[in-house]
Scaffold this motif. Structure first.
Motif, short mmCIF file in Angstrom:
data_model
loop_
_atom_site.label_atom_id
_atom_site.label_comp_id
_atom_site.label_asym_id
_atom_site.label_seq_id
_atom_site.Cartn_x
_atom_site.Cartn_y
_atom_site.Cartn_z
N GLY A 1 0.78 -1.23 0.00
CA GLY A 1 0.00 0.00 0.00
C GLY A 1 0.81 1.28 0.00
N ALA A 2 2.13 1.18 0.07
CA ALA A 2 2.95 2.39 0.03
C ALA A 2 2.88 3.03 -1.36
CB ALA A 2 4.40 2.07 0.38
N ASP A 3 3.01 4.34 -1.39
CA ASP A 3 2.94 5.08 -2.65
C ASP A 3 4.31 5.29 -3.28
OD1 ASP A 3 -0.02 5.98 -2.73
OD2 ASP A 3 0.62 6.49 -0.71
N ASP A 4 5.36 5.24 -2.47
CA ASP A 4 6.71 5.43 -3.00
C ASP A 4 7.70 4.90 -1.99
OD1 ASP A 4 8.73 6.14 -4.70
OD2 ASP A 4 8.28 8.29 -4.71
N TYR A 5 8.97 4.79 -2.41
CA TYR A 5 10.01 4.20 -1.58
C TYR A 5 11.29 5.01 -1.78
CZ TYR A 5 12.62 0.30 0.62
OH TYR A 5 13.36 -0.47 1.47
N LEU A 6 11.88 5.48 -0.68
CA LEU A 6 13.11 6.27 -0.74
C LEU A 6 14.15 5.62 0.15
CD1 LEU A 6 14.34 8.88 -1.89
CD2 LEU A 6 13.46 10.08 0.13
N THR A 7 15.31 5.33 -0.43
CA THR A 7 16.36 4.62 0.29
C THR A 7 17.31 5.59 0.98
OG1 THR A 7 16.27 2.83 -1.34
CG2 THR A 7 18.21 2.92 0.07
N LYS A 8 17.62 5.33 2.25
CA LYS A 8 18.62 6.11 2.98
C LYS A 8 20.01 5.76 2.46
CE LYS A 8 15.91 5.70 7.28
NZ LYS A 8 15.94 5.16 8.66
N PRO A 9 20.91 6.74 2.49
CA PRO A 9 20.71 8.16 2.82
C PRO A 9 20.08 8.90 1.63
CG PRO A 9 22.99 7.80 2.22
CD PRO A 9 22.34 6.43 2.20
N PHE A 10 19.40 9.98 1.92
CA PHE A 10 18.77 10.77 0.86
C PHE A 10 18.91 12.25 1.19
CE2 PHE A 10 15.57 9.21 3.88
CZ PHE A 10 15.14 10.41 4.43
N HIS A 11 18.73 13.07 0.18
CA HIS A 11 18.77 14.52 0.39
C HIS A 11 17.36 14.99 0.77
CE1 HIS A 11 22.85 14.93 -1.09
NE2 HIS A 11 22.53 14.22 -2.16
N LEU A 12 17.29 15.89 1.73
CA LEU A 12 15.99 16.36 2.20
C LEU A 12 15.15 17.03 1.11
CD1 LEU A 12 16.99 17.63 5.77
CD2 LEU A 12 15.75 15.54 5.17
N PRO A 13 15.74 17.79 0.19
CA PRO A 13 14.92 18.34 -0.90
C PRO A 13 14.27 17.25 -1.76
CG PRO A 13 16.94 19.59 -0.70
CD PRO A 13 17.10 18.39 0.20
N GLU A 14 14.97 16.10 -1.93
CA GLU A 14 14.35 15.00 -2.68
C GLU A 14 13.18 14.43 -1.91
OE1 GLU A 14 15.25 10.64 -4.72
OE2 GLU A 14 16.84 11.63 -3.56
N LEU A 15 13.33 14.28 -0.59
CA LEU A 15 12.22 13.82 0.24
C LEU A 15 11.02 14.75 0.09
CD1 LEU A 15 11.05 12.05 2.60
CD2 LEU A 15 12.08 13.71 4.16
N HIS A 16 11.29 16.04 0.12
CA HIS A 16 10.23 17.04 -0.04
C HIS A 16 9.54 16.87 -1.39
CE1 HIS A 16 9.11 21.60 -0.31
NE2 HIS A 16 8.10 20.88 0.11
N ALA A 17 10.32 16.71 -2.44
CA ALA A 17 9.75 16.56 -3.78
C ALA A 17 8.91 15.29 -3.89
CB ALA A 17 10.87 16.54 -4.82
N ARG A 18 9.38 14.21 -3.30
CA ARG A 18 8.62 12.94 -3.34
C ARG A 18 7.30 13.10 -2.59
NH1 ARG A 18 11.44 7.99 -4.21
NH2 ARG A 18 13.32 8.42 -5.42
N LEU A 19 7.33 13.75 -1.42
CA LEU A 19 6.11 13.97 -0.64
C LEU A 19 5.08 14.75 -1.45
CD1 LEU A 19 7.04 14.92 3.05
CD2 LEU A 19 5.56 13.07 2.28
N ARG A 20 5.52 15.84 -2.05
CA ARG A 20 4.60 16.68 -2.82
C ARG A 20 4.03 15.90 -4.00
NH1 ARG A 20 5.21 22.28 -2.13
NH2 ARG A 20 4.89 22.67 -4.35
N ALA A 21 4.88 15.08 -4.64
CA ALA A 21 4.44 14.33 -5.82
C ALA A 21 3.37 13.30 -5.46
CB ALA A 21 5.63 13.65 -6.48
N ILE A 22 3.58 12.55 -4.37
CA ILE A 22 2.60 11.52 -4.04
C ILE A 22 1.31 12.14 -3.51
CG2 ILE A 22 4.35 9.74 -3.63
CD1 ILE A 22 3.93 10.05 -0.65
N PHE A 23 1.42 13.30 -2.82
CA PHE A 23 0.21 13.98 -2.35
C PHE A 23 -0.61 14.48 -3.54
CE2 PHE A 23 -2.08 17.77 -0.81
CZ PHE A 23 -2.83 17.18 0.18
N ARG A 24 0.06 15.07 -4.53
CA ARG A 24 -0.65 15.53 -5.73
C ARG A 24 -1.30 14.37 -6.45
NH1 ARG A 24 3.94 19.01 -6.73
NH2 ARG A 24 4.72 17.44 -8.17
N ARG A 25 -0.54 13.27 -6.56
CA ARG A 25 -1.04 12.12 -7.32
C ARG A 25 -2.23 11.46 -6.63
NH1 ARG A 25 3.55 9.77 -7.69
NH2 ARG A 25 3.34 8.17 -6.08
#
Length: 227
Positions: free
Chosen positions: A94-118
C-alpha cells in the motif's frame, strides 16, 4: 500538509521534522511502532513517512494496519534497506513510494509533494472549485481571479475543506489537522471558529459564494450545493 514521521533514529527524525516544518508542514514524530499505532488510530494525516525497521515492530505491519483500518494517508517508505523484496513488499502493501537512505531532504520534499498531488489532488498542483483556485506549490489562493491575503493556516484550512467537500468536519478534526495532536487536551476550539470566520470574510470580500456552512453542534462543511 500534516505528516506523521515514523523513525527511530532521533537525530535523523529531528533533521527531517525541522526541514519539513521550515517548508510549512505540520510534522509529528513517532519513534516506535506502538507510538505510530496510537497516532494513526487517533488522528488523520495527509502523509506518513515510514521506516521499515523499528525497535518494536516492522513498518510493513503498520502498512497492513492502515489498510485494514482504511486509513487513506499517502505513504512514503524511508529505509536503509535497499533490497528488491523490501521495495516490492512495501509497494504491494500500500505504500505510494520508496526512498532509500541516505537521501537529500529536498528530494524527500519533492517525493512527498508528488505523491500527495497524485493521490489527493489528481496529479495537479492546482485545486479549484468554481471561482476558488488554490496553488499548492506557491500557497496562493484566489477567488474570481483576485488573490486572497491568507495566512498559511487559512490556506491549509481552505485546502482541507476543498479536499473534503460535502463532508462534515468537526472542530476537533480541523484543529488536529492544522495544529497537531496537542490540541486534544484543549478545553475548547474557539480558535477554529475565528480562523473559519476570517476565511469566510476574505472569500466574501472577493465576491465568492459562502460555501463554508456551520453544522450546529458538529462543525463545518464545504457545501458545493451553494450557488
Amino acid at each position: 500538509m500534516k505528516v506523521l514521521l515514523v523513525e527511530d533514529n532521533m537525530e535523523l527524525a529531528g533533521s527531517i521534522s525541522n526541514f519539513l516544518e521550515k517548508e510549512g508542514y505540520l510534522c509529528e514524530v513517532s519513534y516506535t511502532s506502538s507510538e505510530a499505532y496510537d497516532k494513526l488510530s487517533g488522528f488523520q494525516y495527509d502523509c506518513v513517512l515510514l521506516d521499515i525497521t523499528l525497535p518494536d515492530g516492522n513498518g510493513l505491519e503498520l502498512l497492513q494496519f492502515m489498510h485494514l483500518e482504511k486509513i487513506d494517508s499517502c505513504v512514503l517508505i524511508i529505509s536503509a534497506k535497499n533490497s528488491l523484496d523490501d521495495k516490492i513488499s512495501g509497494l504491494e502493501g500500500g505504500a505510494d513510494d520508496y526512498l532509500t537512505k541516505p537521501f537529500h531532504l529536498p528530494e524527500l520534499h519533492a517525493r512527498l509533494r508528488a505523491i500527495f498531488r497524485r493521490k489527493k489532488l489528481q496529479g495537479s498542483n492546482i485545486v479549484s472549485f468554481n471561482e476558488i483556485t488554490l496553488n499548492t506549490d506557491t500557497l496562493e489562493a484566489s477567488v474570481n481571479e483576485i488573490r486572497l491575503d491568507v495566512t498559511p493556516k487559512e490556506f491549509d484550512l481552505l485546502l482541507y475543506f476543498l479536499v473534503n467537500k460535502n463532508r462534515v468536519l468537526s472542530r476537533q478534526s480541523i484543529a488536529a489537522h492544522l495544529w497537531g495532536d496537542y490540541t486534544d487536551n484543549l478545553a475548547n476550539f474557539d480558535f477554529v471558529y475565528q480562523h473559519v470566520k476570517n476565511l469566510r470574510k476574505k472569500i466574501h470580500a472577493a465576491e465568492g459564494a459562502d460555501y463554508i456552512n456551520t453544522v450546529y453542534g458538529l462543525g463545518y462543511k464545504f457545501n458545493t450545493a451553494v450557488s
